[in-house]
Every structure is written in C-alpha cells, then in structure tokens.
Design an enzyme around this catalytic site. Structure first.
Site, PDB file in Angstrom:
ATOM      1  N   SER A 111      38.146  39.713  37.213  1.00 44.71           N
ATOM      2  CA  SER A 111      39.603  40.361  37.976  1.00 44.71           C
ATOM      3  C   SER A 111      40.571  39.693  37.306  1.00 44.71           C
ATOM      4  O   SER A 111      40.492  38.271  37.064  1.00 44.71           O
ATOM      5  CB  SER A 111      39.345  40.337  39.320  1.00 44.71           C
TER       6      SER A 111
ATOM      7  N   TYR B 210      38.386  36.671  47.317  1.00 43.38           N
ATOM      8  CA  TYR B 210      38.083  37.500  46.384  1.00 43.38           C
ATOM      9  C   TYR B 210      38.656  36.764  44.962  1.00 43.38           C
ATOM     10  O   TYR B 210      37.882  36.613  44.024  1.00 43.38           O
ATOM     11  CB  TYR B 210      38.946  38.965  46.546  1.00 43.38           C
TER      12      TYR B 210
END
Length: 268
Positions: A142, A156
């Site tokens: 990401s 995350y």
C-alpha cells in the site's frame, strides 16, 4: 512434441476488489487460476464467469486469519497437485476503530492475514519456481507502507511497510534465478476495501476523484511491474508524488501530515 504447460497463478483475497481484478487480468493473459479467499460462493461465481474463456479456475477456500491458515492452504495445494508459477498476495483489510479499542485477537488475525501468510506462502511456493527457473510474486502492499503510520489504523501502515521491505529483499535474492518479486503499493482504489472497514462515507467525502484509481488500473500496473522485475511499483502520478513528499519531509512534518489524514477520516 508436447505443448508447453500453461502458467498458473495463486491469488489470495480473490473474491472481490483488487484480487478479483487480478484474476480477470491473468485470465485474459491465458493463465490458469487458483482462487482463494474465505467466501467459497464468491470464488465459485468468479470461476464460473472466467472458465468459459478457456482457463482453468481452481477454487481453494482458506481462512488465512486462522492459526494454521497458510499451512492448510499450502497443504491443500499439494494435495491437489497444484504448484503455481505466480503468487499474488492480496488478501488484507484494515481496522479503523483504534489499537486499544480492538481486541488483541482481531489484531492477531490481521497480522496473520497480511504479514505472516504472504511470507509463508512465498517461502512455501518460491522453491518450485526457482527449480523451474520461472516465477512471478506480487505482494500487494500500500501507499500507506511508504508513509508514517496513521493513528486509528495503527498497524496497517507498519504491516505494509514490512511487506515492501520483505519484497525488496526477496527481489534481490531471486532476481537472477528467473523469479520476479514486486511490491505493489496502490493508494485509494475503488473496491470493497473501504466498505468492509466501514470508512466508505468518510474517505469518499475527504478525498477528490483524482486521487482514486480503479482496481483494473492498479492491477495492470502491478503485472507490468512484476514482468519488468521492478522491486516496487506505486501506481498513479499523484500517489508517487505523495510518497516522495512524505519521504523527504522532516519526520515531524510528515507525522503531522498523516495526522491530518486521520482527522479527516474521523479516526483521531
């Protein structure tokens, strides 16, 4: 003279979003598919759509959040005689309720799905790729992994940062052995991701359309990148600019920037 064997690719989290887009993209390229996720019915529906194009689609449901989820998936592949030439580690999600507000069991499952499983699957499948002299591994990380972590979604970004670094190391180890390894780092992408974590309304209101990409565009960038054996791919000019900006700002400024991001999403 026998015809060359068809390539096959294992895609985790294949039931929706970027994983489904990877399945469709590889099917268009003539690869056979090994589709895994928790939702068997979604996988079977996707397989039914794609098999008329001439590809084989094997449905192998797995819960990678379970203690032995990755081991059970590898065992299922062996029992069915499946040894994929490609691996797309895509399964993942985020938790936006905050670190302390979530039970440890939820964090533990998230770490298994997004950190342990990709590493274990690569470790289990790459040796056969090396032996054949051909392999493609895409780890879907990401943009968040290239930036300071965001409060409220505390684990995350760090997990994705680990995945980027691990991909780079594996890329260096395997690049001369016919196995390409790429970390794909998308930013905001139209998919079910934000519906699942309950942030769809907030992110849609907080960020303009030009910051978003389609899952199909992200996947094409990823496949192009792994074929070119690039260790990291950040699709989209806006995402590359944001990543570069975050890495060149002083730490305090970068942290304030992502803190503003969290406030816009009502996570702090």
């Amino acid at each position: 003279m026998s015809a060359p064997a068809r390539r096959s690719v294992l895609i985790t989290g294949a039931s929706a979003g970027i994983g489904e887009a990877f399945a469709r993209a590889y099917a268009r390229r003539g690869w056979d598919l090994i589709l895994t996720a928790r939702r068997r019915e979604r996988l079977e529906a996707l397989a039914d759509v794609l098999t008329p194009s001439g590809v084989k689609a094997h449905v192998v449901p797995a819960d990678l959040g379970a203690d032995d989820g990755a081991d059970r998936l590898l065992a299922a592949l062996r029992s069915q005689g499946l040894s994929p030439d490609g691996l797309v580690n895509n399964a993942g999600y985020s938790r936006t309720s905050g670190f302390l507000a979530s039970e440890w069991a939820d964090h533990d499952a998230m770490i298994r799905v997004m950190l342990t499983a990709p590493v274990k699957l690569a470790h289990g499948l790459a040796p056969a790729m090396v032996e054949r002299g051909y392999g493609r591994i895409v780890n879907v990380a990401s943009l968040a992994g290239t930036m300071p972590a965001t409060g409220g979604d505390t684990l995350y970004g760090p997990i994705k940062s680990f995945l980027i670094k691990a991909s780079q190391g594996l890329h260096l180890e395997l690049r001369d052995r016919g196995v390409h390894v790429t970390a794909l780092c998308p930013g905001y992408t139209y998919s079910e991701f934000h519906d699942v974590n309950g942030s769809r309304e907030e992110v849609s209101a907080a960020y303009p359309r030009w910051m978003w990409m389609t899952a199909e565009a992200v996947v094409e960038a990823g496949i192009e990148g792994v074929e070119a054996n690039r260790p990291r791919v950040i699709p989209g000019l806006a995402n590359r600019l944001l990543s570069g900006l975050a890495q060149h700002l002083p730490n305090g400024m970068a942290l304030r920037m992502v803190g503003g991001h969290a406030r816009r999403l009502k996570r702090l």
